[in-house]
Design an enzyme around this catalytic site. Structure first.
Site, PDB file in Angstrom:
ATOM      1  N   CYS A   7      -6.593 -10.887   0.288  1.00 40.08           N
ATOM      2  CA  CYS A   7      -6.277 -10.344   1.607  1.00 40.08           C
ATOM      3  C   CYS A   7      -7.469  -9.488   2.002  1.00 40.08           C
ATOM      4  O   CYS A   7      -8.135  -8.925   1.136  1.00 40.08           O
ATOM      5  CB  CYS A   7      -5.020  -9.476   1.471  1.00 40.08           C
ATOM      6  SG  CYS A   7      -4.600  -8.526   2.936  1.00 40.08           S
ATOM      7  N   ASP A  67      -6.435  -6.470  -1.697  1.00 34.46           N
ATOM      8  CA  ASP A  67      -6.796  -6.207  -0.309  1.00 34.46           C
ATOM      9  C   ASP A  67      -8.229  -5.675  -0.219  1.00 34.46           C
ATOM     10  O   ASP A  67      -8.805  -5.203  -1.217  1.00 34.46           O
ATOM     11  CB  ASP A  67      -5.795  -5.175   0.251  1.00 34.46           C
ATOM     12  CG  ASP A  67      -5.644  -5.236   1.757  1.00 34.46           C
ATOM     13  OD1 ASP A  67      -6.468  -5.898   2.413  1.00 34.46           O
ATOM     14  OD2 ASP A  67      -4.703  -4.604   2.283  1.00 34.46           O
ATOM     15  N   MET A  68      -8.807  -5.707   0.965  1.00 32.57           N
ATOM     16  CA  MET A  68     -10.176  -5.208   1.196  1.00 32.57           C
ATOM     17  C   MET A  68     -10.263  -4.888   2.676  1.00 32.57           C
ATOM     18  O   MET A  68     -10.290  -5.799   3.495  1.00 32.57           O
ATOM     19  CB  MET A  68     -11.148  -6.332   0.808  1.00 32.57           C
ATOM     20  CG  MET A  68     -12.583  -5.964   0.645  1.00 32.57           C
ATOM     21  SD  MET A  68     -13.479  -5.969   2.193  1.00 32.57           S
ATOM     22  CE  MET A  68     -15.142  -5.944   1.629  1.00 32.57           C
ATOM     23  N   ASP A 114      -2.894 -10.130   9.703  1.00 32.56           N
ATOM     24  CA  ASP A 114      -1.883  -9.083   9.872  1.00 32.56           C
ATOM     25  C   ASP A 114      -0.993  -9.373  11.063  1.00 32.56           C
ATOM     26  O   ASP A 114       0.009  -8.694  11.280  1.00 32.56           O
ATOM     27  CB  ASP A 114      -2.561  -7.722  10.055  1.00 32.56           C
ATOM     28  CG  ASP A 114      -2.963  -7.139   8.718  1.00 32.56           C
ATOM     29  OD1 ASP A 114      -2.447  -7.613   7.687  1.00 32.56           O
ATOM     30  OD2 ASP A 114      -3.806  -6.226   8.689  1.00 32.56           O
ATOM     31  N   LYS A 152      -1.516  -8.477  -4.817  1.00 31.79           N
ATOM     32  CA  LYS A 152      -2.166  -8.685  -3.517  1.00 31.79           C
ATOM     33  C   LYS A 152      -3.443  -7.855  -3.548  1.00 31.79           C
ATOM     34  O   LYS A 152      -3.388  -6.625  -3.624  1.00 31.79           O
ATOM     35  CB  LYS A 152      -1.233  -8.206  -2.402  1.00 31.79           C
ATOM     36  CG  LYS A 152      -1.803  -8.312  -1.001  1.00 31.79           C
ATOM     37  CD  LYS A 152      -0.701  -7.949   0.009  1.00 31.79           C
ATOM     38  CE  LYS A 152      -1.215  -7.848   1.427  1.00 31.79           C
ATOM     39  NZ  LYS A 152      -0.158  -7.336   2.326  1.00 31.79           N
ATOM     40  N   ASP A 170       0.817  -1.216   0.000  1.00 33.24           N
ATOM     41  CA  ASP A 170       0.000   0.000   0.000  1.00 33.24           C
ATOM     42  C   ASP A 170       0.857   1.276   0.000  1.00 33.24           C
ATOM     43  O   ASP A 170       1.845   1.351   0.729  1.00 33.24           O
ATOM     44  CB  ASP A 170      -0.837  -0.052   1.287  1.00 33.24           C
ATOM     45  CG  ASP A 170      -1.935   0.978   1.306  1.00 33.24           C
ATOM     46  OD1 ASP A 170      -2.005   1.780   0.364  1.00 33.24           O
ATOM     47  OD2 ASP A 170      -2.721   0.968   2.275  1.00 33.24           O
TER      48      ASP A 170
HETATM   49  C1  DGJ Z   1      -4.063  -4.845   5.313  1.00 35.16           C
HETATM   50  C2  DGJ Z   1      -3.172  -5.979   4.905  1.00 35.16           C
HETATM   51  O1  DGJ Z   1      -3.514  -7.133   5.605  1.00 35.16           O
HETATM   52  C3  DGJ Z   1      -1.725  -5.601   5.145  1.00 35.16           C
HETATM   53  O2  DGJ Z   1      -0.895  -6.681   4.847  1.00 35.16           O
HETATM   54  C4  DGJ Z   1      -1.398  -4.408   4.306  1.00 35.16           C
HETATM   55  O3  DGJ Z   1      -1.468  -4.745   2.955  1.00 35.16           O
HETATM   56  C5  DGJ Z   1      -2.344  -3.269   4.636  1.00 35.16           C
HETATM   57  N1  DGJ Z   1      -3.719  -3.667   4.559  1.00 35.16           N
HETATM   58  C6  DGJ Z   1      -2.115  -2.106   3.698  1.00 35.16           C
HETATM   59  O4  DGJ Z   1      -3.021  -1.111   3.873  1.00 35.16           O
END
Ligand code: DGJ
Length: 729
Positions: free
Chosen positions: A526, A478-479, A548, A476, A367
């Protein structure tokens, strides 16, 4: 054919490897009853189990006690409003507002193989691997057709179920609830296992006694969630890892779900699973169909362990797809815990340079590379590289990383929009919101209204542009927030209950486009860690970021729960720096490597800053990954000891399919003073074969390793670990 219809007794018999599932049509009114699910039996007629000889049966001849019949009959698919007051799977509202639905058998078809579920992920198999059954039931008054779809896999103890509902009347009908499966079990002496958690402590195993009334796990968050996974086990109350009946249910879906166990008045237990009825309805126009997602049901007569291994085999062979399905994944280093938002081209290249030296194969830029994002307050939706940080542009960075000898991966959060973004300024109505009400922010972001085609197209095209602009091998996805303030300018009021399901379907559509356009891409899902670790996501991505929380000890619990159903090769697991950023714990670098070895394995630290001692250990860990990953990815997983139960020691093993080797991991979570060595018993080996301990060269029979056990010397210090590798002589 492993599915047969026996005309004489009107019985459907579905036989898996060691499992039978039996359904029967009874009475003149053609009710569909659930007869049996369990260890394989040879009989075709065990219809006595339905108790049709006992009062109050025979509604067609005795309408007087019809409600009592409905309320006790083990129905195959329960419906609302007719007298079965246990949980209904199907509820509708017709044009007059009536809510009752009564299903009767009408026809069926049996065929080899398995058909795809329209627009949704599902398990798959060819004509040699599985057989399917579709039983069509109808409600004659509503003119509603309900098709119960089953598939049984020849070499596994698995039955899958889904439901297709077709409105054959001229009027629209509103489906207010459409669960995907129902089974009535005899007795109430069961336990229930679910995977409960929160952010940073996902999928901890939770076991409870089943009792009268309803006990459920669910999500109403718009995602499968950190809090409860769409997975439950119903098991004998004395069932263990290796003993007893265990029935696992997993929902192949990534949105709201309900998984419920209900202890009923006549000491039966009803299990249901499907889309959560909260905030759900679907307006089914004349001649239109609605499909309820798939539930995977696994039966084990040898406890939870065998159930786990069946899920792993099913998902590795019949759910996960794509180039990386059966492949070792590149060892990546992700910059999230290394830099958070504070990075630029130079920093990333310095990490890549050191990473290459120790054998790491890919750099993942997390990110913060786009728009003007330097914290989590802005820019989601503006998928354009920030050249102030990524000086020289994305292609330059990727090329330089490639020149250093590493592949390149990138992070996206495609479903979100920041209020502080060009996209939001241009399209404030593109987020899910209720007109006139300020929607709640979460991590300073809104959720995009993916029910709108133009939004899906715009976002997907922005991703595609970035991915086509450089040599990117990994994404990756993400959400990072849950869905609230449900409303959409795109959806008329009478279809409001469709928003959440349409959202999930749109996510699937985007992932489908991505994996079709970029078939060689490695996709890792993720969701703020592991909030969408579900089989729906596994259909698109062979791996999912587990949590995380990268602390090795917390991970033991998280990975143990996750691996109860999902294969080890699907669990995103990295070695990170200490003190751990989530819990502040310091564990040996070696132990962090052992724990990550049970997942995808990678790094999440600033390799330019860690101690020389730790850095020097990386090549050894990488050699360990290369040596054992084939085994870990493809083998049979056995839990040996669980530190949540014994408070100090954790152990598990992976045995190769041909039983020629076994890798045992032992982690001493808490040191124990004044204690001798610890004896553990291995599992799944060949009793009469001889196995050599690679470290000591000592040779033992499989029987000795399994029944007598071996000693693990008392490891000195908290959080210490050890692996043992035995090879068959
Ligand atoms: C949540 C993910 O689980 C992390 O590994 C990372 O990518 C952050 N978001 C980034 O905002």
């Amino acid at each position: 054919m492993s599915i047969k219809f026996f005309e004489k007794h009107k019985v459907f018999k579905l036989d898996g490897k060691d499992t039978s599932y039996i359904i029967a049509v009874v009475d003149e009114e053609q009710f569909l009853g659930h007869v049996y699910f369990g260890k394989k039996i040879m009989d075709e007629n065990v219809n006595y189990l339905l108790r049709t000889e006992e009062p109050p049966f025979v509604p067609s001849k005795n309408n007087r006690d019809r409600v009592s019949f409905y309320d006790s009959f083990p129905t195959e698919y329960s419906t609302n409003g007719i007298g079965d007051f246990r949980e209904a799977c199907l509820a509708v509202k017709d044009i007059k507002g009536n809510t009752s639905c009564k299903l009767q058998y009408s026809s069926h078809k049996i065929y080899k193989g398995k058909e795809e579920l329209k627009d949704m992920p599902a398990t798959f198999g060819n004509e040699k691997e599985c057989t399917s059954l579709e039983i069509t039931c109808i409600d004659k008054d509503l003119n509603l057709e309900v098709v119960l779809i089953y598939t049984v896999f020849e070499n596994l103890d698995v039955v899958t179920r889904s439901v297709r509902i077709k409105n054959c009347s001229v009027n629209s009908i509103n489906i207010t609830k459409a669960l995907s499966m129902c089974i009535d079990f005899e007795g109430i002496d069961y336990d229930m296992i679910s995977l409960h958690g929160s952010w940073a402590r996902e999928r901890h195993i939770s076991r409870r006694k089943v009792s009268y009334g309803k006990q459920s796990v669910a999500s109403v968050r718009g995602e499968s969630s950190h809090q409860d996974n769409p997975f439950i086990v119903l098991l004998d109350k004395d069932a263990t890892e290796d003993y007893g009946n265990a029935y696992g249910f997993n929902f192949v879906y990534s949105g709201n779900f309900l998984a419920q166990v209900e202890g009923c008045q006549f000491d039966t237990t009803r299990v249901v699973m499907g889309i959560n009825p909260t905030d759900f309805s679907w307006l089914l126009e004349s001649n239109k169909e609605f499909v309820a997602p798939e539930v995977v049901m696994v039966y084990s007569n040898e406890g939870i362990g065998k159930m786990t291994r069946t899920f792993h085999d099913l998902y590795r062979n019949h759910l996960i797809r794509g180039k990386y399905k059966d492949q070792k994944r590149p060892i990546l280093i992700n910059n999230w815990e290394a830099t958070y938002f504070d990075f630029n081209t130079e920093k990333l290249l310095s990490i890549a340079k050191e990473a290459f030296k120790v054998g790491i194969e890919m750099l993942v830029m997390d990110d913060g590379w786009f728009g003007k994002r330097s914290s989590d307050n802005s820019s989601l939706g503006d998928w354009v590289v920030n050249e102030e940080k990524i000086q020289g542009g994305l292609k330059y960075l990727v090329d330089e990383v490639n020149k250093l000898g590493l592949e390149f991966g990138i992070w996206f959060e495609p479903e979100m929009i920041s209020p502080d973004s060009d996209l939001y300024r241009e399209h404030p109505d593109w987020c899910i919101h209720i007109e006139g009400r300020i929607p709640a922010l979460c991590r300073e972001q809104y959720v995009l209204d993916l029910t709108r085609k133009e939004v899906v197209d715009y976002i997907y095209e922005s991703l595609k542009k970035v991915l086509s602009s450089a040599n990117i091998k990994y994404v990756k996805w993400d959400m990072n927030r849950q869905l609230t303030d449900l409303g959409s300018n795109n959806i008329p009021p009478e279809r409001h209950g469709e928003i959440l399901h349409r959202y999930v379907l749109a996510v699937y559509e985007m992932m489908n486009r991505l994996t079709t356009d970029f078939p060689d891409l490695l996709l890792e899902n993720c969701s703020g860690g592991g909030a969408r670790f579900d089989p729906g996501m596994l259909y698109y991505s062979p791996q999912i970021w587990c949590s995380d929380d990268t602390d090795a000890i917390e991970r033991l619990k998280i990975q143990q729960g996750t691996s109860m159903v999902y294969p080890l090769a699907a669990m995103g697991a990295h070695v990170s720096d200490c003190p751990n950023h989530t819990v502040g714990r310091t564990t040996p670098f070696e132990t962090r490597g052992y724990v990550a070895l049970a997942g995808t394995f990678g790094y999440e630290l600033d390799i330019t800053k860690i101690s020389e001692e730790d850095r020097n250990m990386i090549p050894k860990q990488i050699a360990m990954y290369h040596k054992y990953n084939d085994l870990v990815r493809t083998g049979d997983y056995y839990r040996i000891a669980n530190f949540s139960d014994n408070n100090c020691f954790d152990s598990y093993e992976v045995v190769s399919k041909d039983k020629s080797e076994v890798l045992v991991t032992c982690i001493q979570v808490l040191g124990r003073p004044n204690y001798h060595s610890r004896r553990i018993k291995l599992k799944g080996l060949i009793e009469n074969a001889m196995y050599r301990n690679e470290e000591t060269d000592e040779v033992y029979s499989g029987g000795a390793l399994m029944y007598a056990g071996i000693h693990i010397n008392n490891l000195y210090g908290d959080y210490s670990g050890k692996i043992l590798h035995f090879i068959r002589e």
